[in-house]
Design a protein around this motif. Structure first.
Motif, mmCIF file in Angstrom:
data_model
loop_
_atom_site.group_PDB
_atom_site.id
_atom_site.type_symbol
_atom_site.label_atom_id
_atom_site.label_comp_id
_atom_site.label_asym_id
_atom_site.label_seq_id
_atom_site.Cartn_x
_atom_site.Cartn_y
_atom_site.Cartn_z
ATOM 1 N N ILE A 20 -91.074 -16.612 7.931
ATOM 2 C CA ILE A 20 -89.961 -16.607 6.850
ATOM 3 C C ILE A 20 -89.563 -17.909 6.397
ATOM 4 N N LYS A 21 -90.151 -18.472 5.074
ATOM 5 C CA LYS A 21 -89.833 -19.571 4.554
ATOM 6 C C LYS A 21 -88.556 -19.494 3.424
ATOM 7 N N VAL A 22 -87.628 -20.423 3.821
ATOM 8 C CA VAL A 22 -86.403 -20.299 2.959
ATOM 9 C C VAL A 22 -86.310 -21.338 2.137
ATOM 10 N N PHE A 23 -86.007 -20.959 0.673
ATOM 11 C CA PHE A 23 -85.927 -21.925 -0.406
ATOM 12 C C PHE A 23 -84.370 -21.616 -0.939
ATOM 13 N N SER A 24 -83.819 -22.772 -1.066
ATOM 14 C CA SER A 24 -82.230 -22.907 -1.434
ATOM 15 C C SER A 24 -82.282 -22.935 -3.163
ATOM 16 N N ILE A 25 -81.453 -22.072 -3.857
ATOM 17 C CA ILE A 25 -81.423 -22.042 -5.225
ATOM 18 C C ILE A 25 -79.927 -22.149 -5.552
ATOM 19 N N LEU A 26 -79.738 -22.844 -6.760
ATOM 20 C CA LEU A 26 -78.349 -22.734 -7.232
ATOM 21 C C LEU A 26 -78.427 -22.100 -8.773
ATOM 22 N N ASP A 31 -82.020 -18.408 -0.626
ATOM 23 C CA ASP A 31 -80.595 -18.538 -0.257
ATOM 24 C C ASP A 31 -80.058 -19.486 -1.240
ATOM 25 N N THR A 32 -78.560 -19.484 -1.193
ATOM 26 C CA THR A 32 -77.802 -20.451 -2.107
ATOM 27 C C THR A 32 -77.923 -21.673 -1.683
ATOM 28 N N LYS A 33 -77.689 -22.730 -2.466
ATOM 29 C CA LYS A 33 -78.033 -24.151 -2.158
ATOM 30 C C LYS A 33 -76.475 -24.491 -1.904
ATOM 31 N N GLY A 34 -76.271 -25.213 -0.657
ATOM 32 C CA GLY A 34 -74.880 -25.681 -0.497
ATOM 33 C C GLY A 34 -74.834 -26.884 0.517
ATOM 34 N N LYS A 35 -73.815 -27.035 1.092
ATOM 35 C CA LYS A 35 -73.628 -28.156 1.980
ATOM 36 C C LYS A 35 -74.346 -27.949 3.192
ATOM 37 N N GLY A 54 -77.389 -23.153 5.468
ATOM 38 C CA GLY A 54 -77.038 -21.509 5.199
ATOM 39 C C GLY A 54 -75.733 -21.289 5.694
ATOM 40 N N GLY A 55 -75.257 -20.169 5.573
ATOM 41 C CA GLY A 55 -74.073 -19.367 6.020
ATOM 42 C C GLY A 55 -72.719 -20.177 4.910
ATOM 43 N N ASN A 56 -73.089 -20.253 3.677
ATOM 44 C CA ASN A 56 -72.402 -20.903 2.800
ATOM 45 C C ASN A 56 -71.160 -20.125 2.234
ATOM 46 N N GLY A 57 -71.829 -18.818 2.197
ATOM 47 C CA GLY A 57 -70.756 -17.571 1.870
ATOM 48 C C GLY A 57 -70.790 -17.505 0.081
ATOM 49 N N THR A 58 -71.658 -17.881 -0.393
ATOM 50 C CA THR A 58 -71.660 -17.767 -1.934
ATOM 51 C C THR A 58 -73.003 -17.472 -2.465
ATOM 52 N N THR A 59 -72.856 -16.950 -3.615
ATOM 53 C CA THR A 59 -74.115 -16.282 -4.192
ATOM 54 C C THR A 59 -74.946 -17.386 -5.285
ATOM 55 N N PHE A 60 -76.031 -17.221 -5.424
ATOM 56 C CA PHE A 60 -76.610 -18.079 -6.502
ATOM 57 C C PHE A 60 -76.801 -17.118 -7.689
ATOM 58 N N SER A 92 -80.889 -13.449 -0.016
ATOM 59 C CA SER A 92 -79.506 -14.054 0.924
ATOM 60 C C SER A 92 -78.531 -14.896 0.255
ATOM 61 N N GLY A 93 -77.189 -15.236 0.717
ATOM 62 C CA GLY A 93 -76.580 -16.225 0.306
ATOM 63 C C GLY A 93 -75.264 -15.416 -0.189
ATOM 64 N N GLY A 94 -74.544 -15.325 0.553
ATOM 65 C CA GLY A 94 -72.965 -14.870 0.278
ATOM 66 C C GLY A 94 -73.043 -13.358 -0.048
ATOM 67 N N ILE A 95 -74.071 -12.453 0.345
ATOM 68 C CA ILE A 95 -73.866 -11.066 0.115
ATOM 69 C C ILE A 95 -72.793 -10.240 0.814
ATOM 70 N N GLY A 96 -72.104 -9.507 -0.121
ATOM 71 C CA GLY A 96 -71.058 -8.678 0.337
ATOM 72 C C GLY A 96 -71.347 -7.380 -0.148
ATOM 73 N N ILE A 97 -70.461 -6.364 0.278
ATOM 74 C CA ILE A 97 -70.546 -5.041 -0.256
ATOM 75 C C ILE A 97 -70.540 -4.696 -1.737
ATOM 76 N N ASP A 98 -69.691 -5.533 -2.476
ATOM 77 C CA ASP A 98 -69.542 -5.675 -3.950
ATOM 78 C C ASP A 98 -70.757 -6.219 -4.581
ATOM 79 N N ASN A 99 -71.828 -6.475 -3.915
ATOM 80 C CA ASN A 99 -73.053 -6.999 -4.475
ATOM 81 C C ASN A 99 -74.145 -5.723 -4.692
ATOM 82 N N MET A 100 -73.925 -4.658 -3.799
ATOM 83 C CA MET A 100 -74.905 -3.830 -3.701
ATOM 84 C C MET A 100 -75.309 -3.018 -4.842
#
Length: 210
Positions: free
Chosen positions: A99-105, A126-130, A133-139, A156-164
């Motif tokens: 699985i290859k990850v690419f970070s997006i803003l 995933d979301t580009k951050g500092k 991974g594990g930055n807790g924000t969505t792109f 990936s990237g800060g997904i929560g129940i409210d994103n479903m």
């Protein structure tokens, strides 16, 4: 819709989450992560694929973790090249996915992915951050409309129940969304998942048809 619970760390919590039968569980082997895993993985149902998460690790390091933890997939979360992915694919057992990850803003040139298509089994966005991974924000998921590949991907990237609801809408398009990858929004502390929240997201994910 398949689901991956990432950043697992504590044996009792791993067993609790495992009882909910997620499709994948992720273990982070990057020492700078607050969710760095160096313990023992308890026995899990065979249906759960164990994923090792690596950041610019060597092939030798990856192979050592695969053997030690009986991993079924490796997630490359650094700046690994096409050449590295190709060489890793050639030495890995056939049944182990890459699985290859690419970070997006806000924007992303999906043409960058073309050379990786033959050397990876899945992409993960995933979301580009500092941190890797594990930055807790969505792109901005609107950027996915520019994805023209048929390669299935994890979101990936800060997904929560409210994103479903939004994820459900993406699943109705022609995009090859394969799975969602959740982590920080379901934690009591880094590496310790809230079992009730995980149960809820698991139930919601099962209602979504790819």
């Amino acid at each position: 819709m398949k689901i991956k619970i990432c950043g697992m760390k504590y044996p009792e919590n791993i067993l609790e989450v495992g009882s909910l039968l997620p499709d994948y569980m992720g273990f982070i082997f990057w020492e700078k992560s607050a969710r760095y895993f160096d313990g023992e993985i308890p026995n899990l149902p065979k249906s759960i694929k164990k994923v090792g998460v690596f950041v610019n690790a060597t092939s030798e390091e990856i192979l050592e973790k695969i053997e030690k933890y009986d991993l079924q997939a490796v997630q490359l979360h650094g700046s690994e090249s096409v050449k590295f992915c190709e060489s890793l694919k050639n030495i890995l057992p056939k049944l182990i996915d890459i699985i290859k990850v690419f970070s997006i803003l806000d924007t992303f040139d999906f043409a960058e992915l073309k050379p990786f298509e033959d050397v990876c089994d899945f992409f993960l966005f995933d979301t580009k951050g500092k941190l890797p991974g594990g930055n807790g924000t969505t792109f901005d998921w609107k950027v996915l409309k520019n994805y023209t590949s048929t390669k299935p991907f994890f979101l990936s990237g800060g997904i929560g129940i409210d994103n479903m609801e939004a994820i459900n809408e993406i699943s109705k398009t022609n995009l090859p969304l394969y799975a969602i990858d959740i982590n920080s929004k379901f934690e009591i502390e880094p590496g310790l998942k809230n079992i009730n929240l995980v149960r809820t997201i698991r139930e919601l994910s099962q209602q979504i048809k790819n």
